[in-house]
Design a protein around this motif. Structure first.
Motif, PDB file in Angstrom:
ATOM      1  N   GLN A  40      40.025  29.389  31.917  1.00 53.90           N
ATOM      2  CA  GLN A  40      39.901  28.857  30.430  1.00 53.90           C
ATOM      3  C   GLN A  40      38.560  28.571  29.883  1.00 53.90           C
ATOM      4  OE1 GLN A  40      42.748  28.263  28.975  1.00 53.90           O
ATOM      5  NE2 GLN A  40      43.955  28.998  30.878  1.00 53.90           N
ATOM      6  N   GLN A  41      37.532  28.669  30.606  1.00 59.29           N
ATOM      7  CA  GLN A  41      36.051  28.660  30.134  1.00 59.29           C
ATOM      8  C   GLN A  41      35.467  30.023  29.589  1.00 59.29           C
ATOM      9  OE1 GLN A  41      33.553  25.916  32.489  1.00 59.29           O
ATOM     10  NE2 GLN A  41      35.137  25.606  33.614  1.00 59.29           N
ATOM     11  N   GLY A  42      36.723  31.061  29.820  1.00 62.09           N
ATOM     12  CA  GLY A  42      35.900  32.476  29.557  1.00 62.09           C
ATOM     13  C   GLY A  42      34.974  33.000  30.387  1.00 62.09           C
ATOM     14  N   TYR A  43      34.112  33.676  29.845  1.00 63.86           N
ATOM     15  CA  TYR A  43      33.182  34.566  30.541  1.00 63.86           C
ATOM     16  C   TYR A  43      32.028  33.372  30.751  1.00 63.86           C
ATOM     17  CZ  TYR A  43      35.734  38.916  29.446  1.00 63.86           C
ATOM     18  OH  TYR A  43      36.600  39.719  29.449  1.00 63.86           O
ATOM     19  N   MET A  44      32.024  32.765  32.041  1.00 68.72           N
ATOM     20  CA  MET A  44      31.060  31.814  32.112  1.00 68.72           C
ATOM     21  C   MET A  44      29.728  32.315  32.482  1.00 68.72           C
ATOM     22  SD  MET A  44      32.989  28.983  34.938  1.00 68.72           S
ATOM     23  CE  MET A  44      31.743  28.148  34.898  1.00 68.72           C
ATOM     24  N   LYS A  45      28.473  31.678  32.051  1.00 67.15           N
ATOM     25  CA  LYS A  45      27.124  32.158  32.300  1.00 67.15           C
ATOM     26  C   LYS A  45      26.862  32.564  33.581  1.00 67.15           C
ATOM     27  CE  LYS A  45      22.831  30.774  30.503  1.00 67.15           C
ATOM     28  NZ  LYS A  45      22.089  29.755  29.781  1.00 67.15           N
ATOM     29  N   ARG A  46      27.362  31.811  34.631  1.00 61.89           N
ATOM     30  CA  ARG A  46      27.038  32.243  36.285  1.00 61.89           C
ATOM     31  C   ARG A  46      28.088  31.328  36.749  1.00 61.89           C
ATOM     32  NH1 ARG A  46      23.884  34.875  39.134  1.00 61.89           N
ATOM     33  NH2 ARG A  46      22.488  35.138  37.466  1.00 61.89           N
ATOM     34  N   GLN A  47      28.716  31.780  38.055  1.00 59.01           N
ATOM     35  CA  GLN A  47      29.724  30.770  38.530  1.00 59.01           C
ATOM     36  C   GLN A  47      29.776  31.583  40.080  1.00 59.01           C
ATOM     37  OE1 GLN A  47      33.938  31.400  37.893  1.00 59.01           O
ATOM     38  NE2 GLN A  47      33.464  32.804  36.323  1.00 59.01           N
ATOM     39  N   ALA A  48      30.169  30.888  41.178  1.00 58.75           N
ATOM     40  CA  ALA A  48      30.413  31.600  42.501  1.00 58.75           C
ATOM     41  C   ALA A  48      31.784  32.430  42.346  1.00 58.75           C
ATOM     42  CB  ALA A  48      30.980  30.440  43.376  1.00 58.75           C
ATOM     43  N   VAL A  49      31.501  33.725  42.677  1.00 60.35           N
ATOM     44  CA  VAL A  49      32.878  34.725  42.719  1.00 60.35           C
ATOM     45  C   VAL A  49      33.046  35.227  43.996  1.00 60.35           C
ATOM     46  CG1 VAL A  49      33.462  36.897  41.669  1.00 60.35           C
ATOM     47  CG2 VAL A  49      32.101  35.175  40.156  1.00 60.35           C
ATOM     48  N   PHE A  50      34.429  35.546  44.215  1.00 67.06           N
ATOM     49  CA  PHE A  50      34.739  36.021  45.424  1.00 67.06           C
ATOM     50  C   PHE A  50      36.049  37.109  45.165  1.00 67.06           C
ATOM     51  CE2 PHE A  50      34.162  31.536  45.475  1.00 67.06           C
ATOM     52  CZ  PHE A  50      33.463  31.248  46.919  1.00 67.06           C
ATOM     53  N   ALA A  51      36.103  37.928  46.181  1.00 68.42           N
ATOM     54  CA  ALA A  51      37.084  39.027  46.177  1.00 68.42           C
ATOM     55  C   ALA A  51      37.987  38.809  47.216  1.00 68.42           C
ATOM     56  CB  ALA A  51      36.399  40.620  45.985  1.00 68.42           C
ATOM     57  N   CYS A  52      39.381  39.210  46.972  1.00 72.10           N
ATOM     58  CA  CYS A  52      40.275  39.119  47.904  1.00 72.10           C
ATOM     59  C   CYS A  52      40.761  40.476  48.440  1.00 72.10           C
ATOM     60  CB  CYS A  52      41.390  38.207  47.365  1.00 72.10           C
ATOM     61  SG  CYS A  52      42.941  37.968  48.574  1.00 72.10           S
ATOM     62  N   ASN A  53      40.448  40.775  49.722  1.00 73.09           N
ATOM     63  CA  ASN A  53      40.988  42.300  50.056  1.00 73.09           C
ATOM     64  C   ASN A  53      42.282  42.101  50.654  1.00 73.09           C
ATOM     65  OD1 ASN A  53      40.195  44.771  51.113  1.00 73.09           O
ATOM     66  ND2 ASN A  53      40.386  43.778  53.205  1.00 73.09           N
ATOM     67  N   THR A  54      42.928  41.104  50.621  1.00 73.55           N
ATOM     68  CA  THR A  54      44.401  40.848  50.950  1.00 73.55           C
ATOM     69  C   THR A  54      45.230  41.485  49.740  1.00 73.55           C
ATOM     70  OG1 THR A  54      44.201  39.168  52.666  1.00 73.55           O
ATOM     71  CG2 THR A  54      46.204  39.092  51.773  1.00 73.55           C
ATOM     72  N   CYS A  55      44.877  40.640  48.663  1.00 74.70           N
ATOM     73  CA  CYS A  55      45.621  40.921  47.303  1.00 74.70           C
ATOM     74  C   CYS A  55      45.295  42.256  46.729  1.00 74.70           C
ATOM     75  CB  CYS A  55      45.514  39.783  46.448  1.00 74.70           C
ATOM     76  SG  CYS A  55      46.183  38.153  47.233  1.00 74.70           S
ATOM     77  N   THR A  56      44.171  42.997  46.767  1.00 75.77           N
ATOM     78  CA  THR A  56      43.650  44.035  46.024  1.00 75.77           C
ATOM     79  C   THR A  56      43.490  45.133  46.995  1.00 75.77           C
ATOM     80  OG1 THR A  56      41.519  43.295  45.902  1.00 75.77           O
ATOM     81  CG2 THR A  56      43.100  42.591  44.092  1.00 75.77           C
ATOM     82  N   SER A  57      43.146  46.223  46.512  1.00 73.60           N
ATOM     83  CA  SER A  57      42.881  47.105  47.440  1.00 73.60           C
ATOM     84  C   SER A  57      42.096  48.290  46.740  1.00 73.60           C
ATOM     85  CB  SER A  57      44.069  48.043  47.886  1.00 73.60           C
ATOM     86  OG  SER A  57      44.783  48.808  46.959  1.00 73.60           O
ATOM     87  N   GLU A  58      41.265  49.165  47.214  1.00 70.55           N
ATOM     88  CA  GLU A  58      40.421  50.046  46.553  1.00 70.55           C
ATOM     89  C   GLU A  58      41.043  50.772  45.556  1.00 70.55           C
ATOM     90  OE1 GLU A  58      36.571  53.163  47.328  1.00 70.55           O
ATOM     91  OE2 GLU A  58      37.666  52.057  48.934  1.00 70.55           O
ATOM     92  N   GLY A  59      42.447  51.260  45.655  1.00 68.62           N
ATOM     93  CA  GLY A  59      43.213  52.053  44.786  1.00 68.62           C
ATOM     94  C   GLY A  59      43.400  51.175  43.526  1.00 68.62           C
ATOM     95  N   MET A  60      43.559  49.754  43.774  1.00 78.16           N
ATOM     96  CA  MET A  60      43.999  48.933  42.669  1.00 78.16           C
ATOM     97  C   MET A  60      42.608  48.693  41.673  1.00 78.16           C
ATOM     98  SD  MET A  60      46.356  46.154  44.849  1.00 78.16           S
ATOM     99  CE  MET A  60      46.803  45.380  43.380  1.00 78.16           C
TER     100      MET A  60
END
Length: 400
Positions: A40-60
């Motif tokens: 809801q805050q849109g493109y935040m100036k800086r934030q902690a970010v994570f990636a989920c290998n369970t829900c996404t794959s390289e093909g996605m």
């Protein structure tokens, strides 16, 4: 984690960071909301970010999620912690995740077109495109983040030697330096002198004179750097003298920009100091205030995609300082607000006593070569509680 017998695994003291490392780690997370999706805050100036290998794959394709979604939507999943990213909007539950729906903010755009991704979101890092931690890396080499592309690099792949010091600086990889080639001119005056990766000796530049960040552009300094001491290129090693608050950084940046009357980059070019255009470059925190802010230079920053360099509050240090301020507010002020002055002081005294005793306890275990187990910690607090009761009882008197 459990061992073969089902018991909780002991944690060695060598795995427990010191107070400063813990504060830095907490500050990274404290700057982001752990319960509300940041979408809801849109493109935040800086934030902690994570990636989920369970829900996404390289093909996605690559995708990132905010701290709150990592905690609530992807709890128990295979998560990559990406530290912080600038101008990022949470992807959790958009079309990159297929049928997976965000629990905190289910109504999202199909994609965040302004997000910038790299191979970090697929669990790979550095020019060698390896995972971290890397099972094939027997050394466990430290990695350093480029402040422009925000990729992480092994020291051996920087194209130069990293200098150890107690002070932090920012690193720009060689690839990003070449994408914004005007930075090489600034590097000749304000960056740490280059060091060869093999002989670990200073590379000679065409002139022996450099200019100090403290003295400005007009006064030469024989130190060949921003300061006599060599700053460290690693995130996390900082002296108090380098630690400015978020507000101080913004105020300093605005002051420097308002004072610009001519092109400082052209002035530096006429002085003729040259630096070899090879290897990554390490900059002390004062360097951003030295970038020219004339109209032509601002246009050049935008064309190179590095306009954020003019914002000193863009730094990871500014983000961490803001997180530390929030930590103090959340953990102290929220508790103290309902207490009177005497109760507040009593809590501070009790906390300091407990901290001193805990440090002494951990030091004793370390000296004896013992491990810190959950049972040992439980025993420590039980003994601490017992001692407190004895002190309280000793202070009670009966009247007859």
């Amino acid at each position: 984690m459990a061992d073969n017998e089902g018991n909780e695994a002991a944690v060695s003291l060598v795995d427990v960071g010191d107070d400063e490392e813990l504060r830095e780690a907490l500050a990274v997370l404290a700057g982001s909301d752990p319960n509300q999706c940041s979408f809801q805050q849109g493109y935040m100036k800086r934030q902690a970010v994570f990636a989920c290998n369970t829900c996404t794959s390289e093909g996605m394709g690559p995708a990132g999620v905010c701290l709150a979604c990592a905690n609530h939507c992807h709890d128990g999943h295979d998560i990559f912690e990406l530290y912080t990213k600038r101008n990022f909007c949470c992807d959790c539950g958009n079309k990159k995740f297929g049928s997976f729906e965000c629990k905190l903010s289910p109504k999202k755009d199909s994609q965040n077109v302004k997000n910038l991704y790299n191979h970090n979101y697929l669990g790979r890092y550095c020019s060698c495109d390896r995972p971290y931690p890397d099972d094939d890396d027997q050394v466990g080499e430290e990695m350093i983040q480029c402040i422009i592309c925000e990729d992480w690099y092994h020291s051996k792949h920087l194209g130069c030697a990293a200098v150890d010091s107690e002070e932090l600086l920012e690193m720009v990889c060689e690839s990003c330096m070449n994408k914004a080639p005007f930075l090489w001119t600034y590097a000749a005056y304000f960056a740490t002198p280059p060091v060869t990766s093999k002989e670990n000796e200073d590379v000679n530049v065409e002139k022996e004179t450099s200019y100090s960040c403290r003295s400005g552009h007009d006064e030469p300094s024989t130190s060949q750097g921003c300061k006599k001491e060599q700053p460290t290129p690693r995130n996390g090693d900082r002296t108090e003298s380098q630690k400015r608050t978020h507000e101080q950084m913004e105020r300093h940046s605005l002051t420097c920009q308002s004072e610009t009357t001519q092109c400082q980059l052209k002035d530096l070019k006429t002085k003729g100091l040259v630096r070899p255009r090879v290897g990554s470059v390490f900059w002390p925190y004062c360097w951003r205030s030295k970038l020219c802010t004339c109209t032509d230079c601002k246009r050049t920053y935008v064309e190179a995609g590095v306009q954020f360099l003019l914002d000193e509050s863009d730094t990871v240090l500014a983000y961490e300082n803001k997180g530390k301020e929030l930590l103090r507010e959340d953990l102290l002020m929220s508790c103290f607000s309902s207490l009177d002055r005497v109760q507040q002081l009593e809590i501070i005294y009790q906390y300091n006593d407990m901290k001193d005793e805990l440090h002494a306890f951990l030091r004793e275990l370390a000296d004896q070569g013992k491990e810190v187990t959950p049972e040992a910690i439980y025993t420590f607090f039980e003994e601490l509680r017992t001692r407190k009761k004895r002190r309280s009882n000793a202070g009670q008197h009966s009247c007859s």
